[in-house]
Each structure stands twice: as C-alpha cells, then as structure tokens.
Design a protein around this motif. Structure first.
Motif, PDB file in Angstrom:
ATOM      1  N   ARG A 109       0.846  -1.197   0.000  1.00 48.18           N
ATOM      2  CA  ARG A 109       0.000   0.000   0.000  1.00 48.18           C
ATOM      3  C   ARG A 109       0.872   1.234   0.000  1.00 48.18           C
ATOM      4  NH1 ARG A 109      -5.258   0.379   3.331  1.00 48.18           N
ATOM      5  NH2 ARG A 109      -5.248   2.265   2.145  1.00 48.18           N
ATOM      6  N   SER A 111       0.541   5.792  -0.238  1.00 41.06           N
ATOM      7  CA  SER A 111      -0.343   6.961  -0.250  1.00 41.06           C
ATOM      8  C   SER A 111      -0.221   7.684  -1.586  1.00 41.06           C
ATOM      9  CB  SER A 111       0.010   7.916   0.896  1.00 41.06           C
ATOM     10  OG  SER A 111       1.224   8.590   0.604  1.00 41.06           O
ATOM     11  N   ASP A 161      -7.250   3.064  -1.601  1.00 40.06           N
ATOM     12  CA  ASP A 161      -6.492   1.844  -1.312  1.00 40.06           C
ATOM     13  C   ASP A 161      -5.496   1.519  -2.421  1.00 40.06           C
ATOM     14  OD1 ASP A 161      -7.912   1.422   1.100  1.00 40.06           O
ATOM     15  OD2 ASP A 161      -9.567   0.548  -0.045  1.00 40.06           O
ATOM     16  N   THR A 210      -2.278   0.437  -4.263  1.00 37.04           N
ATOM     17  CA  THR A 210      -1.156  -0.463  -4.017  1.00 37.04           C
ATOM     18  C   THR A 210      -0.236  -0.430  -5.221  1.00 37.04           C
ATOM     19  OG1 THR A 210      -2.421  -2.349  -4.864  1.00 37.04           O
ATOM     20  CG2 THR A 210      -2.384  -2.051  -2.479  1.00 37.04           C
ATOM     21  N   TYR A 237       0.098  -0.566 -10.727  1.00 36.74           N
ATOM     22  CA  TYR A 237      -0.748   0.025  -9.691  1.00 36.74           C
ATOM     23  C   TYR A 237      -2.132  -0.601  -9.714  1.00 36.74           C
ATOM     24  CZ  TYR A 237       2.793   3.701  -9.591  1.00 36.74           C
ATOM     25  OH  TYR A 237       3.963   4.382  -9.487  1.00 36.74           O
ATOM     26  N   ALA A 286      -6.049  -0.296  -7.392  1.00 33.68           N
ATOM     27  CA  ALA A 286      -6.820   0.459  -6.403  1.00 33.68           C
ATOM     28  C   ALA A 286      -8.217  -0.142  -6.316  1.00 33.68           C
ATOM     29  CB  ALA A 286      -6.901   1.928  -6.806  1.00 33.68           C
ATOM     30  N   THR A 287      -8.948   0.259  -5.273  1.00 34.70           N
ATOM     31  CA  THR A 287     -10.321  -0.233  -5.114  1.00 34.70           C
ATOM     32  C   THR A 287     -11.346   0.748  -5.656  1.00 34.70           C
ATOM     33  OG1 THR A 287     -10.459   0.697  -2.890  1.00 34.70           O
ATOM     34  CG2 THR A 287      -9.724  -1.597  -3.088  1.00 34.70           C
TER      35      THR A 287
END
Length: 141
Positions: free
Chosen positions: A2, A4, A93, A95, A121, A123-124
């Motif tokens: 994960r 930011s 989220d 990653t 990459y 993400a959700t």
C-alpha cells in the motif's frame, strides 16, 4: 504494498480514460466477453489511464501510467477542472507492485541493456482529490 497518493504522485495525477482491461486469452479464443476478471474475486477489471504531474517523469517518458480497478461496473471519472480537460484523481487503497521491465534488453546481459524498475498500480476505487472516500462514488450503477 500500500502507498499513499502523496508518496506515489506528489505532483498530482490526472485521469484520462477508463476502459475494460482486455483478457488476450479470451480474445484469442473468440469469447464474446473479452474483459479480464480478477483471479480472486471474479470481478471485472478496469484500466484507468493517467498522466503523472511530475515533470521529471515527463522528461523520462514515464508520465503515462495505468491503474487497475476491480469493480462490477465501470468506474466514473472525476469531473474536469473548470475550463480544462484535466481531471485530477485520487485512488482509494492504492497499491504498487514494483517489477523489473527487461523489455528494452536485447541479446541477454550486456552494457547496452536499458532495463528498468517499473511499477504496476491497483486500487479499489477513485475520486476527486480532497473528497472523502465514502462521499464520492467510484463505481457506476
């Protein structure tokens, strides 16, 4: 791992398009539905094409990237900035998966190999920057 948005894309990230990720094995087999599915959940996979606002990434030719979102329906792009085609985006989220991209290497190990560390990459979901994750829908109904 994960990560930011501030760490991954300190200069901002701009979404250009969302499209289904193509499963080339399904396409070659002649399947009617060629969209790739997540191996764990079976959900559809979507590719969000983006541009990194980092000038150094632009100079290296690495400003364009893709973020994969696993969702049952196509995610909706954030609104564009007024009077521009630019759509600032944040991913939920996020990653990152680093890997060695050896596609520029030809003929084995030699000094001319231009291999590099590349990143994948996932993400959700996605939203406009500064909006709370629960306040901005990331999937179309």
């Amino acid at each position: 791992m994960r990560i930011s948005m501030d760490t991954a894309f300190a200069a901002g990230l701009f979404a250009m398009a969302v499209e289904p990720e193509v499963d080339f094995e399904r396409k070659q087999s002649g399947a009617a539905d060629i969209q790739k599915r997540d191996k764990e959940t079976g959900e559809r996979m979507w590719v969000v094409r983006c541009v990194d606002g980092d000038e150094d990434a632009q100079k290296r030719g690495q400003a364009e990237l893709k973020v994969i979102i696993v969702a049952p329906a196509q995610p909706v792009l954030p609104d564009a900035l007024a009077g521009t085609p630019f759509r600032p985006v944040e991913f939920e989220d996020l990653t990152v998966f680093p890997y060695v991209d050896g596609s520029r290497c030809k003929g084995g190990n030699h000094p001319q190999c231009r291999g590099r560390v590349a990143y994948s990459y996932r993400a959700t979901g996605m939203r406009s920057p500064g909006r709370a994750a629960h306040a901005a829908p990331s999937k179309a109904a």
